[in-house]
Scaffold this active site. Structure first.
Site, PDB file in Angstrom:
ATOM      1  N   PRO A  90      16.091  44.895 -14.419  1.00 53.76           N
ATOM      2  CA  PRO A  90      15.236  44.496 -15.540  1.00 53.76           C
ATOM      3  C   PRO A  90      13.767  44.310 -15.180  1.00 53.76           C
ATOM      4  O   PRO A  90      13.431  43.786 -14.114  1.00 53.76           O
ATOM      5  CB  PRO A  90      15.849  43.159 -15.983  1.00 53.76           C
ATOM      6  CG  PRO A  90      16.700  42.711 -14.858  1.00 53.76           C
ATOM      7  CD  PRO A  90      17.166  43.949 -14.152  1.00 53.76           C
ATOM      8  N   ASN A  91      12.955  44.778 -16.100  1.00 52.26           N
ATOM      9  CA  ASN A  91      11.489  44.637 -16.080  1.00 52.26           C
ATOM     10  C   ASN A  91      10.801  45.549 -15.079  1.00 52.26           C
ATOM     11  O   ASN A  91       9.570  45.628 -15.069  1.00 52.26           O
ATOM     12  CB  ASN A  91      11.077  43.169 -15.828  1.00 52.26           C
ATOM     13  CG  ASN A  91      11.536  42.253 -16.942  1.00 52.26           C
ATOM     14  OD1 ASN A  91      11.283  42.539 -18.105  1.00 52.26           O
ATOM     15  ND2 ASN A  91      12.246  41.200 -16.607  1.00 52.26           N
TER      16      ASN A  91
ATOM     17  N   TYR B  27       3.499  42.679  -7.136  1.00 48.77           N
ATOM     18  CA  TYR B  27       4.326  43.888  -7.059  1.00 48.77           C
ATOM     19  C   TYR B  27       3.549  45.156  -6.701  1.00 48.77           C
ATOM     20  O   TYR B  27       4.143  46.218  -6.549  1.00 48.77           O
ATOM     21  CB  TYR B  27       5.054  44.096  -8.397  1.00 48.77           C
ATOM     22  CG  TYR B  27       5.976  42.941  -8.735  1.00 48.77           C
ATOM     23  CD1 TYR B  27       7.021  42.606  -7.885  1.00 48.77           C
ATOM     24  CD2 TYR B  27       5.788  42.181  -9.878  1.00 48.77           C
ATOM     25  CE1 TYR B  27       7.864  41.537  -8.173  1.00 48.77           C
ATOM     26  CE2 TYR B  27       6.631  41.111 -10.184  1.00 48.77           C
ATOM     27  CZ  TYR B  27       7.654  40.800  -9.323  1.00 48.77           C
ATOM     28  OH  TYR B  27       8.492  39.748  -9.608  1.00 48.77           O
TER      29      TYR B  27
ATOM     30  N   ARG C 197      14.575  32.235  -6.330  1.00 50.32           N
ATOM     31  CA  ARG C 197      14.683  33.618  -5.844  1.00 50.32           C
ATOM     32  C   ARG C 197      15.262  33.670  -4.427  1.00 50.32           C
ATOM     33  O   ARG C 197      15.406  34.741  -3.841  1.00 50.32           O
ATOM     34  CB  ARG C 197      13.305  34.293  -5.846  1.00 50.32           C
ATOM     35  CG  ARG C 197      12.703  34.440  -7.223  1.00 50.32           C
ATOM     36  CD  ARG C 197      11.403  35.230  -7.187  1.00 50.32           C
ATOM     37  NE  ARG C 197      10.586  34.945  -8.349  1.00 50.32           N
ATOM     38  CZ  ARG C 197      10.718  35.542  -9.538  1.00 50.32           C
ATOM     39  NH1 ARG C 197      11.620  36.490  -9.713  1.00 50.32           N
ATOM     40  NH2 ARG C 197       9.945  35.208 -10.551  1.00 50.32           N
TER      41      ARG C 197
ATOM     42  N   GLU D  50      19.906  46.848  -0.399  1.00 48.92           N
ATOM     43  CA  GLU D  50      19.169  45.984  -1.341  1.00 48.92           C
ATOM     44  C   GLU D  50      17.680  46.087  -1.027  1.00 48.92           C
ATOM     45  O   GLU D  50      17.277  45.937   0.134  1.00 48.92           O
ATOM     46  CB  GLU D  50      19.650  44.536  -1.173  1.00 48.92           C
ATOM     47  CG  GLU D  50      18.895  43.542  -2.040  1.00 48.92           C
ATOM     48  CD  GLU D  50      19.361  42.096  -1.828  1.00 48.92           C
ATOM     49  OE1 GLU D  50      20.348  41.867  -1.087  1.00 48.92           O
ATOM     50  OE2 GLU D  50      18.720  41.204  -2.403  1.00 48.92           O
TER      51      GLU D  50
ATOM     52  N   ARG E 117       8.867  33.117  -2.219  1.00 46.87           N
ATOM     53  CA  ARG E 117       8.516  32.788  -3.604  1.00 46.87           C
ATOM     54  C   ARG E 117       9.316  31.564  -4.083  1.00 46.87           C
ATOM     55  O   ARG E 117       9.732  30.746  -3.281  1.00 46.87           O
ATOM     56  CB  ARG E 117       8.744  34.037  -4.477  1.00 46.87           C
ATOM     57  CG  ARG E 117       7.887  35.224  -3.997  1.00 46.87           C
ATOM     58  CD  ARG E 117       8.105  36.454  -4.832  1.00 46.87           C
ATOM     59  NE  ARG E 117       7.703  36.230  -6.217  1.00 46.87           N
ATOM     60  CZ  ARG E 117       8.009  37.058  -7.226  1.00 46.87           C
ATOM     61  NH1 ARG E 117       8.702  38.175  -6.970  1.00 46.87           N
ATOM     62  NH2 ARG E 117       7.623  36.794  -8.445  1.00 46.87           N
TER      63      ARG E 117
ATOM     64  N   ASN F  98      17.428  47.832  -6.401  1.00 49.25           N
ATOM     65  CA  ASN F  98      16.566  46.694  -6.705  1.00 49.25           C
ATOM     66  C   ASN F  98      17.075  46.136  -8.030  1.00 49.25           C
ATOM     67  O   ASN F  98      16.743  46.651  -9.102  1.00 49.25           O
ATOM     68  CB  ASN F  98      15.093  47.102  -6.818  1.00 49.25           C
ATOM     69  CG  ASN F  98      14.197  45.882  -7.018  1.00 49.25           C
ATOM     70  OD1 ASN F  98      14.680  44.774  -7.287  1.00 49.25           O
ATOM     71  ND2 ASN F  98      12.892  46.081  -6.904  1.00 49.25           N
TER      72      ASN F  98
ATOM     73  N   HIS G   8      13.559  44.998  -2.312  1.00 48.63           N
ATOM     74  CA  HIS G   8      12.634  44.258  -3.173  1.00 48.63           C
ATOM     75  C   HIS G   8      11.215  44.630  -2.794  1.00 48.63           C
ATOM     76  O   HIS G   8      10.907  44.811  -1.608  1.00 48.63           O
ATOM     77  CB  HIS G   8      12.826  42.744  -3.014  1.00 48.63           C
ATOM     78  CG  HIS G   8      14.193  42.292  -3.396  1.00 48.63           C
ATOM     79  ND1 HIS G   8      14.603  42.212  -4.708  1.00 48.63           N
ATOM     80  CD2 HIS G   8      15.260  41.965  -2.639  1.00 48.63           C
ATOM     81  CE1 HIS G   8      15.863  41.820  -4.735  1.00 48.63           C
ATOM     82  NE2 HIS G   8      16.296  41.677  -3.500  1.00 48.63           N
ATOM     83  N   LEU G   9      10.382  44.697  -3.804  1.00 44.41           N
ATOM     84  CA  LEU G   9       8.953  44.940  -3.568  1.00 44.41           C
ATOM     85  C   LEU G   9       8.327  43.727  -2.897  1.00 44.41           C
ATOM     86  O   LEU G   9       7.598  43.842  -1.918  1.00 44.41           O
ATOM     87  CB  LEU G   9       8.262  45.207  -4.912  1.00 44.41           C
ATOM     88  CG  LEU G   9       8.731  46.477  -5.621  1.00 44.41           C
ATOM     89  CD1 LEU G   9       8.688  46.283  -7.134  1.00 44.41           C
ATOM     90  CD2 LEU G   9       7.886  47.661  -5.206  1.00 44.41           C
TER      91      LEU G   9
ATOM     92  N   ALA H 112      15.747  40.584 -11.364  1.00 40.13           N
ATOM     93  CA  ALA H 112      16.175  39.187 -11.505  1.00 40.13           C
ATOM     94  C   ALA H 112      17.700  39.041 -11.445  1.00 40.13           C
ATOM     95  O   ALA H 112      18.206  37.958 -11.107  1.00 40.13           O
ATOM     96  CB  ALA H 112      15.633  38.612 -12.810  1.00 40.13           C
TER      97      ALA H 112
ATOM     98  N   ARG I 202       1.424  44.877 -14.817  1.00 41.06           N
ATOM     99  CA  ARG I 202       1.107  43.450 -14.676  1.00 41.06           C
ATOM    100  C   ARG I 202       1.506  42.948 -13.288  1.00 41.06           C
ATOM    101  O   ARG I 202       2.299  43.589 -12.615  1.00 41.06           O
ATOM    102  CB  ARG I 202       1.896  42.631 -15.715  1.00 41.06           C
ATOM    103  CG  ARG I 202       1.235  42.666 -17.070  1.00 41.06           C
ATOM    104  CD  ARG I 202       2.037  41.907 -18.085  1.00 41.06           C
ATOM    105  NE  ARG I 202       2.102  42.743 -19.294  1.00 41.06           N
ATOM    106  CZ  ARG I 202       3.170  42.915 -20.053  1.00 41.06           C
ATOM    107  NH1 ARG I 202       4.289  42.304 -19.742  1.00 41.06           N
ATOM    108  NH2 ARG I 202       3.127  43.681 -21.099  1.00 41.06           N
TER     109      ARG I 202
HETATM  110  O1  CA2 Z   1      10.394  41.884  -5.586  1.00 40.78           O
HETATM  111  C1  CA2 Z   1      11.228  42.496  -6.254  1.00 40.78           C
HETATM  112  O2  CA2 Z   1      11.395  43.716  -6.179  1.00 40.78           O
HETATM  113  C2  CA2 Z   1      12.072  41.731  -7.288  1.00 40.78           C
HETATM  114  O3  CA2 Z   1      13.381  42.296  -7.300  1.00 40.78           O
HETATM  115  C3  CA2 Z   1      11.378  41.942  -8.619  1.00 40.78           C
HETATM  116  C4  CA2 Z   1      12.021  41.149  -9.766  1.00 40.78           C
HETATM  117  C5  CA2 Z   1      12.184  39.689  -9.364  1.00 40.78           C
HETATM  118  O4  CA2 Z   1      12.897  39.004 -10.401  1.00 40.78           O
HETATM  119  C6  CA2 Z   1      12.920  39.528  -8.051  1.00 40.78           C
HETATM  120  O5  CA2 Z   1      12.960  38.148  -7.733  1.00 40.78           O
HETATM  121  C7  CA2 Z   1      12.202  40.259  -6.947  1.00 40.78           C
HETATM  122  C8  CA2 Z   1      11.162  41.207 -11.027  1.00 40.78           C
HETATM  123  C9  CA2 Z   1      10.726  42.564 -11.449  1.00 40.78           C
HETATM  124  C10 CA2 Z   1       9.739  42.386 -12.560  1.00 40.78           C
HETATM  125  O6  CA2 Z   1       8.748  43.364 -12.430  1.00 40.78           O
HETATM  126  C11 CA2 Z   1       7.611  43.218 -13.165  1.00 40.78           C
HETATM  127  C12 CA2 Z   1       6.640  44.146 -12.936  1.00 40.78           C
HETATM  128  C13 CA2 Z   1       5.455  44.072 -13.624  1.00 40.78           C
HETATM  129  C14 CA2 Z   1       5.255  43.090 -14.567  1.00 40.78           C
HETATM  130  C15 CA2 Z   1       6.235  42.151 -14.796  1.00 40.78           C
HETATM  131  C16 CA2 Z   1       7.435  42.225 -14.104  1.00 40.78           C
END
Ligand code: CA2
Length: 150
Positions: free
Chosen positions: A11-12, A24, A113, A100, A109, A76, A102-103, A79, A19
């Site tokens: 998701p997202n 990220y 998380r 697994e 954080r 990835n 993550h960016l 959340a 953003r």
């Molecule tokens: O660091 C990562 O790759 C995460 O998997 C990214 C997730 C976060 O919930 C994990 O804790 C770590 C969130 C991705 C949301 O991406 C966005 C990108 C741009 C704007 C808003 C959200």
């Protein structure tokens, strides 16, 4: 075992690049897909990158990876990493190594998380390197094929 690597995004992650670049980075999911495509071609690996905001889609795609005897899944889960028993169970149900990614580095954080439902059932974890986390994961997948990864 095939040369297929599924690159699954939760998701997202479709919002990447729009953003929170301080967390990220500036890469979009499309630019990550393009870079991975070039890398995969050089490695002789087929990749299929997908994104969904729905937990069940990720579960279905993990099952598909199992059914197709994929070389690996790069995941990835966004959340859902921190909440999803369903994704944990799906990974356990398939005989395909899941890497697994993550960016960001979730451990640097918020406390919520710091728990991952994916890590205990993953082959390995790569986090904190932005888009390069995916490139490192694809290299790891290629090493699995050659039997040079543990
Ligand atoms: O660091 C990562 O790759 C995460 O998997 C990214 C997730 C976060 O919930 C994990 O804790 C770590 C969130 C991705 C949301 O991406 C966005 C990108 C741009 C704007 C808003 C959200």
């Amino acid at each position: 075992m095939s040369d297929l690597v599924l690159v699954l995004n939760g998701p997202n992650l479709n919002l990447l690049g729009s953003r929170e670049p301080h967390i990220y980075g500036h890469d979009t999911l499309d630019s990550i897909a393009a870079a991975l495509s070039d890398q995969a071609e050089a490695l002789g690996i087929e990749i299929d990158l997908r994104q969904s905001n729905h937990e069940g889609h990720l579960v279905d795609w993990l099952h598909e990876a199992g059914g197709r005897s994929a070389l690996a899944v790069i995941l990835n889960a966004g959340a859902y990493t921190h909440t999803s028993v369903a994704i944990h169970d799906a990974i356990k149900a398939i005989a395909v190594p899941v890497i697994e990614v993550h960016l960001s580095n979730p451990h640097a954080r918020e406390a919520f998380r710091h728990t991952s439902f994916i890590s205990p059932v993953a082959k390995g974890v790569i986090s904190g390197f932005g888009a390069r986390s995916y490139a490192l994961a694809l290299d790891a997948a290629a090493a699995l094929r050659q039997g040079t990864a543990q």
